[in-house]
Motif scaffolding. Sequence first.
Motif, PDB file in Angstrom:
ATOM      1  N   THR A  78       0.849  -1.199   0.000  1.00  0.00           N
ATOM      2  CA  THR A  78       0.000   0.000   0.000  1.00  0.00           C
ATOM      3  C   THR A  78       0.878   1.239   0.000  1.00  0.00           C
ATOM      4  OG1 THR A  78      -1.726  -1.145   1.265  1.00  0.00           O
ATOM      5  CG2 THR A  78      -1.816   1.269   1.211  1.00  0.00           C
ATOM      6  N   ILE A  79       0.643   2.129  -0.966  1.00  0.00           N
ATOM      7  CA  ILE A  79       1.387   3.393  -1.032  1.00  0.00           C
ATOM      8  C   ILE A  79       0.392   4.538  -1.006  1.00  0.00           C
ATOM      9  CG2 ILE A  79       2.977   4.814  -2.374  1.00  0.00           C
ATOM     10  CD1 ILE A  79       4.117   2.291  -3.578  1.00  0.00           C
ATOM     11  N   LEU A  80       0.541   5.418  -0.036  1.00  0.00           N
ATOM     12  CA  LEU A  80      -0.356   6.558   0.096  1.00  0.00           C
ATOM     13  C   LEU A  80       0.165   7.755  -0.703  1.00  0.00           C
ATOM     14  CD1 LEU A  80      -0.989   6.423   3.981  1.00  0.00           C
ATOM     15  CD2 LEU A  80      -2.188   5.191   2.154  1.00  0.00           C
ATOM     16  N   GLU A  81      -0.702   8.668  -0.990  1.00  0.00           N
ATOM     17  CA  GLU A  81      -0.284   9.924  -1.619  1.00  0.00           C
ATOM     18  C   GLU A  81       0.384  10.842  -0.606  1.00  0.00           C
ATOM     19  OE1 GLU A  81      -0.204  10.806  -4.805  1.00  0.00           O
ATOM     20  OE2 GLU A  81      -0.814   8.741  -5.177  1.00  0.00           O
ATOM     21  N   GLN A  82       0.118  10.606   0.646  1.00  0.00           N
ATOM     22  CA  GLN A  82       0.704  11.415   1.718  1.00  0.00           C
ATOM     23  C   GLN A  82       2.192  11.122   1.833  1.00  0.00           C
ATOM     24  OE1 GLN A  82      -1.357  10.970   5.410  1.00  0.00           O
ATOM     25  NE2 GLN A  82       0.235  11.991   6.622  1.00  0.00           N
ATOM     26  N   THR A  83       3.000  12.155   2.016  1.00  0.00           N
ATOM     27  CA  THR A  83       4.452  11.980   2.134  1.00  0.00           C
ATOM     28  C   THR A  83       4.906  12.169   3.584  1.00  0.00           C
ATOM     29  OG1 THR A  83       4.851  14.311   1.632  1.00  0.00           O
ATOM     30  CG2 THR A  83       4.854  12.754  -0.228  1.00  0.00           C
TER      31      THR A  83
ATOM     32  N   ILE B  38       4.354   7.651   1.949  1.00  0.00           N
ATOM     33  CA  ILE B  38       4.191   6.660   3.015  1.00  0.00           C
ATOM     34  C   ILE B  38       3.802   5.328   2.385  1.00  0.00           C
ATOM     35  CG2 ILE B  38       2.822   6.022   5.037  1.00  0.00           C
ATOM     36  CD1 ILE B  38       2.615   8.985   5.712  1.00  0.00           C
ATOM     37  N   GLY B  39       4.582   4.296   2.689  1.00  0.00           N
ATOM     38  CA  GLY B  39       4.371   2.978   2.089  1.00  0.00           C
ATOM     39  C   GLY B  39       5.291   2.716   0.910  1.00  0.00           C
ATOM     40  N   GLU B  40       5.941   3.741   0.387  1.00  0.00           N
ATOM     41  CA  GLU B  40       6.851   3.586  -0.756  1.00  0.00           C
ATOM     42  C   GLU B  40       8.195   3.031  -0.274  1.00  0.00           C
ATOM     43  OE1 GLU B  40       9.034   6.397  -4.174  1.00  0.00           O
ATOM     44  OE2 GLU B  40       7.876   7.305  -2.539  1.00  0.00           O
ATOM     45  N   THR B  41       8.699   2.010  -0.969  1.00  0.00           N
ATOM     46  CA  THR B  41      10.001   1.439  -0.631  1.00  0.00           C
ATOM     47  C   THR B  41      11.098   2.245  -1.323  1.00  0.00           C
ATOM     48  OG1 THR B  41       9.049  -0.773  -0.403  1.00  0.00           O
ATOM     49  CG2 THR B  41      11.434  -0.631  -0.669  1.00  0.00           C
ATOM     50  N   VAL B  42      12.039   2.742  -0.560  1.00  0.00           N
ATOM     51  CA  VAL B  42      13.100   3.600  -1.097  1.00  0.00           C
ATOM     52  C   VAL B  42      14.461   3.122  -0.603  1.00  0.00           C
ATOM     53  CG1 VAL B  42      11.631   5.640  -1.329  1.00  0.00           C
ATOM     54  CG2 VAL B  42      12.813   5.206   0.825  1.00  0.00           C
ATOM     55  N   GLN B  43      15.510   3.556  -1.293  1.00  0.00           N
ATOM     56  CA  GLN B  43      16.875   3.233  -0.904  1.00  0.00           C
ATOM     57  C   GLN B  43      17.689   4.517  -0.774  1.00  0.00           C
ATOM     58  OE1 GLN B  43      19.059   0.128  -3.050  1.00  0.00           O
ATOM     59  NE2 GLN B  43      20.946   1.344  -2.932  1.00  0.00           N
ATOM     60  N   VAL B  44      18.464   4.584   0.296  1.00  0.00           N
ATOM     61  CA  VAL B  44      19.425   5.674   0.485  1.00  0.00           C
ATOM     62  C   VAL B  44      20.783   5.046   0.780  1.00  0.00           C
ATOM     63  CG1 VAL B  44      17.693   7.302   1.331  1.00  0.00           C
ATOM     64  CG2 VAL B  44      18.930   5.848   2.959  1.00  0.00           C
TER      65      VAL B  44
ATOM     66  N   PRO C  52       2.006   2.422   6.329  1.00  0.00           N
ATOM     67  CA  PRO C  52       0.873   3.343   6.261  1.00  0.00           C
ATOM     68  C   PRO C  52       0.048   3.425   7.550  1.00  0.00           C
ATOM     69  CG  PRO C  52       1.027   2.076   4.231  1.00  0.00           C
ATOM     70  CD  PRO C  52       2.017   1.487   5.191  1.00  0.00           C
ATOM     71  N   GLU C  53       0.159   2.411   8.403  1.00  0.00           N
ATOM     72  CA  GLU C  53      -0.583   2.430   9.668  1.00  0.00           C
ATOM     73  C   GLU C  53      -0.147   3.573  10.577  1.00  0.00           C
ATOM     74  OE1 GLU C  53      -3.165   0.452  10.691  1.00  0.00           O
ATOM     75  OE2 GLU C  53      -3.160  -0.225   8.595  1.00  0.00           O
ATOM     76  N   ILE C  54       1.008   4.180  10.249  1.00  0.00           N
ATOM     77  CA  ILE C  54       1.488   5.296  11.059  1.00  0.00           C
ATOM     78  C   ILE C  54       0.511   6.467  11.043  1.00  0.00           C
ATOM     79  CG2 ILE C  54       2.804   6.505   9.241  1.00  0.00           C
ATOM     80  CD1 ILE C  54       5.015   6.960  11.306  1.00  0.00           C
ATOM     81  N   THR C  55      -0.301   6.549   9.984  1.00  0.00           N
ATOM     82  CA  THR C  55      -1.258   7.658   9.859  1.00  0.00           C
ATOM     83  C   THR C  55      -2.530   7.422  10.671  1.00  0.00           C
ATOM     84  OG1 THR C  55      -2.299   6.675   7.902  1.00  0.00           O
ATOM     85  CG2 THR C  55      -0.435   8.152   7.538  1.00  0.00           C
TER      86      THR C  55
END
Length: 203
Positions: free
Chosen positions: A64-69, A96-102, A160-163
């Motif tokens: 799940t990927i939200l539009e909220q950042t 939120i929910g997007e998998t990213v790499q740094v 996403p449950e953080i919201t």
Amino acid sequence: MTMNPASKPQQSKRLGNGAIMALCFVFAGGMVGMAYAAVPLYQLFCQVTGYNGTTQRTEQYSDTILEQTMPVTFDANTSNGLNWEFKAAKGIVPKIGETVQVNFTAKNRSSQPTTGTAVFNVTPMEAGAYFNKVECFCFTETTLQPGETLEMPVVFFIDPEITKAEETKNIKTITLSYTFYPAQPAKPVAAVQEKGKSANGQL
């Protein structure tokens, strides 16, 4: 044969003292066992609950990927005794929910190979339970040769449950911090065996 009436109280007293001593040994053993178990149990508790800003480790990506950042900043530190230059990744603003790499970077500034291990936490601490790492250099020890520079990836997503949770729904920014500490690399088994043979006079 006549039994001395005073012997019964003395026997009872001896039995009572023996029982008390046995209980003391059991209690002491239990306390030692609890002391050894306290650290791993505390670590397990932190991993499960996210207490004290401990992040979560997962092998699955968010579906799940939200539009909220959610802005995420990074912090890098080294402890005394580890002559490394450790740099944090630049801050990002993922969905939120997007998998990213740094990528963090570390350079060994000493003239000897050195090994470090990284500890980490998330602030605010309440966000730790929702910060999920898929890949991280902190999962294993890192060894750098003299002058070597290494890029170290962190792959993560924010649940996403953080919201929805009452204690986290108003969080605006998350900071992921690492501190590298010196660690002793494991010795090869062959080397340990050779050392044992030499000590016993068997070459």
